[in-house]
Design a protein around this motif. Sequence first.
Motif, short mmCIF file in Angstrom:
data_model
loop_
_atom_site.label_atom_id
_atom_site.label_comp_id
_atom_site.label_asym_id
_atom_site.label_seq_id
_atom_site.Cartn_x
_atom_site.Cartn_y
_atom_site.Cartn_z
N MET A 1 0.83 -1.21 0.00
CA MET A 1 0.00 0.00 0.00
C MET A 1 0.87 1.27 0.00
SD MET A 1 -2.93 1.38 -0.02
CE MET A 1 -3.75 2.89 0.39
N VAL A 2 1.93 1.25 0.85
CA VAL A 2 2.82 2.40 0.92
C VAL A 2 3.55 2.59 -0.40
CG1 VAL A 2 4.85 3.37 2.08
CG2 VAL A 2 3.09 2.21 3.42
N TYR A 4 2.47 1.87 -3.41
CA TYR A 4 1.53 2.48 -4.36
C TYR A 4 1.37 3.98 -4.08
CZ TYR A 4 0.12 -2.16 -6.01
OH TYR A 4 0.12 -3.41 -6.55
N LEU A 5 1.32 4.32 -2.78
CA LEU A 5 1.17 5.72 -2.40
C LEU A 5 2.42 6.52 -2.78
CD1 LEU A 5 -0.69 7.75 -1.07
CD2 LEU A 5 0.21 7.08 1.15
#
Length: 204
Positions: A1-2, A4-5
């Motif tokens: 997730m990080v 992608y961010l």
Amino acid sequence: MVDYLNAALRRVPAWVLYILAPMPVLVIFYLGLTGALGIDPAKRIEHELGLWSLWLLIAGLAVTPLRRWVGLNLLKFRRAIGVITFFYLLAHLLTWLVLDVQFQNVWADIVKRWYITVGMAAFVLMLPLALTSNNWSLRWLGPGTWRKLHTLVYPIAILGALHFLLLVKGFQWEPILYAAVIAVLLLSRVRPERLRSFRLLRQA
């Protein structure tokens, strides 16, 4: 997730923050002019701009801990956050100077009222950071000196928290919460090896 961010943030240029920065100020002053901020709009505007300054200080302090502990990379935005923090701090100061005290007894207030003394000290320390937040100053000072100069943000954050604590009357949780967040962010920057070196030095 990080990951992608981080990938999404890499596509966002830092100058976008400079475009967005004045919008809350315009909204705050609009609310003050339209009577939406109560019977003393100058005080409310001053307070709101002070809060924004504190929020931005916290955001700037959070960049390194977020990268170190979470993996979120916001380094490209840190200089913009610092410059915008100064912009809000200057707006906060000018609101107090022009709308609140109206240039009357300014020096007496700075000397007499501790919260103003502390706030003014934070602003003075912020000046060299704002003036050197550019590539030319980085080249002129050199990376080492530039980084040392910009560690002034740590006492500035402490003074900002203290300014809020001294400003409020009676016991209130809000300034205590901000002071606690700033304390945690500052302590999170201390690497474990530095603590071990400090303990060894004391033992020696």
